[in-house]
Enzyme design. Sequence first.
Site, PDB file in Angstrom:
ATOM      1  N   HIS A  84      53.783 -65.556  39.414  1.00  0.00           N
ATOM      2  CA  HIS A  84      54.224 -65.871  38.055  1.00  0.00           C
ATOM      3  C   HIS A  84      53.248 -66.811  37.356  1.00  0.00           C
ATOM      4  O   HIS A  84      53.088 -67.961  37.769  1.00  0.00           O
ATOM      5  CB  HIS A  84      55.611 -66.516  38.142  1.00  0.00           C
ATOM      6  CG  HIS A  84      56.164 -66.957  36.836  1.00  0.00           C
ATOM      7  ND1 HIS A  84      56.431 -68.275  36.551  1.00  0.00           N
ATOM      8  CD2 HIS A  84      56.531 -66.247  35.736  1.00  0.00           C
ATOM      9  CE1 HIS A  84      56.934 -68.370  35.336  1.00  0.00           C
ATOM     10  NE2 HIS A  84      57.002 -67.152  34.817  1.00  0.00           N
TER      11      HIS A  84
ATOM     12  N   GLU B 284      51.629 -61.851  37.313  1.00  0.00           N
ATOM     13  CA  GLU B 284      52.374 -61.815  36.062  1.00  0.00           C
ATOM     14  C   GLU B 284      51.716 -62.795  35.122  1.00  0.00           C
ATOM     15  O   GLU B 284      51.416 -63.928  35.509  1.00  0.00           O
ATOM     16  CB  GLU B 284      53.836 -62.209  36.301  1.00  0.00           C
ATOM     17  CG  GLU B 284      54.737 -62.104  35.073  1.00  0.00           C
ATOM     18  CD  GLU B 284      54.789 -63.360  34.212  1.00  0.00           C
ATOM     19  OE1 GLU B 284      55.385 -63.301  33.134  1.00  0.00           O
ATOM     20  OE2 GLU B 284      54.216 -64.398  34.626  1.00  0.00           O
TER      21      GLU B 284
ATOM     22  N   ASP C 259      51.061 -63.881  30.596  1.00  0.00           N
ATOM     23  CA  ASP C 259      51.540 -63.777  29.223  1.00  0.00           C
ATOM     24  C   ASP C 259      50.354 -63.586  28.290  1.00  0.00           C
ATOM     25  O   ASP C 259      49.291 -64.188  28.500  1.00  0.00           O
ATOM     26  CB  ASP C 259      52.268 -65.060  28.826  1.00  0.00           C
ATOM     27  CG  ASP C 259      53.355 -65.430  29.823  1.00  0.00           C
ATOM     28  OD1 ASP C 259      54.437 -64.842  29.744  1.00  0.00           O
ATOM     29  OD2 ASP C 259      53.090 -66.301  30.685  1.00  0.00           O
TER      30      ASP C 259
ATOM     31  N   HIS D 293      51.135 -68.721  27.718  1.00  0.00           N
ATOM     32  CA  HIS D 293      52.568 -68.487  27.532  1.00  0.00           C
ATOM     33  C   HIS D 293      53.042 -68.922  26.150  1.00  0.00           C
ATOM     34  O   HIS D 293      53.671 -68.153  25.422  1.00  0.00           O
ATOM     35  CB  HIS D 293      53.376 -69.216  28.610  1.00  0.00           C
ATOM     36  CG  HIS D 293      54.850 -69.035  28.486  1.00  0.00           C
ATOM     37  ND1 HIS D 293      55.637 -69.864  27.699  1.00  0.00           N
ATOM     38  CD2 HIS D 293      55.689 -68.118  29.024  1.00  0.00           C
ATOM     39  CE1 HIS D 293      56.892 -69.459  27.759  1.00  0.00           C
ATOM     40  NE2 HIS D 293      56.959 -68.411  28.563  1.00  0.00           N
TER      41      HIS D 293
ATOM     42  N   GLU E 216      53.218 -59.707  30.190  1.00  0.00           N
ATOM     43  CA  GLU E 216      54.342 -59.991  29.308  1.00  0.00           C
ATOM     44  C   GLU E 216      53.829 -60.190  27.883  1.00  0.00           C
ATOM     45  O   GLU E 216      53.005 -61.066  27.618  1.00  0.00           O
ATOM     46  CB  GLU E 216      55.123 -61.228  29.762  1.00  0.00           C
ATOM     47  CG  GLU E 216      56.342 -61.455  28.866  1.00  0.00           C
ATOM     48  CD  GLU E 216      57.177 -62.663  29.241  1.00  0.00           C
ATOM     49  OE1 GLU E 216      57.917 -63.157  28.362  1.00  0.00           O
ATOM     50  OE2 GLU E 216      57.094 -63.117  30.398  1.00  0.00           O
TER      51      GLU E 216
END
Length: 239
Positions: free
Chosen positions: A9, A36, A38, A51, A111
């Site tokens: 993450h 993962e 952003d 993020h 994401e």
Amino acid sequence: MSDSQIFAHRGASGNYFENTMRAFWGAVQKGADGIELDVQQTKDGQLVVIHDNELLRLAGIDQRIDQLTSQELQHIKIGKSGYRRMFGHSIPALFDVVSFCAEHNLALNVELKETVYGQAAVLEQILHYVEPLSAVHLSSFDYETMRLVKELDRNVETALLLRKKSVDWQNLASYDVDAFHFHKRLWKDPYKSHLIESGKTLRMYGITGTESFLSETPEVTGWITDYPKRVRKKIKGPR
């Protein structure tokens, strides 16, 4: 032994500062199957891995990502001040992280954040960037953006991030996405039953590696965690 995938993450963010190349290297070193991350868009349309859409938490600067050019961002360092290992990092370009994933045979979960919601041209650029990867999916809390991604490329895997009040839980199968991503707090009834009955790919986030259900949940095929080494040890054993 589980064949589910472990996604680091924002990289191995339990040990290194989130969404930095150091955290992504840490993910490799700690046995993650994928990353993962952003993605946000700068003022001049460049795609960067970060993020927040503003820099206050990450760099102590009260400015928004979409109000700065990519060149201006190059001069800004992010991290936790006072922690040498956690400070002084550059904000990576999405293209560079995709290349890193290709080089290290990592799966990738991108994401999509607020600054790219609903923008077809930007989404096409992201799809072009990730095309070389053999295992990639795009995720978002914004369902309309996920629908637009499917209009642009039916073959790319999409994942909708869920909140308790963000979806019609009794009709999850009707959503035009391939997967659902959800916090471990939702792995209880009635949400758990609805998730399983949806027939979608399921990935769970908020995982720390201490959960008792990790090795006993075949319905979940992806674990999104700040601590990939812990989770690998729990469900897969040493590499």
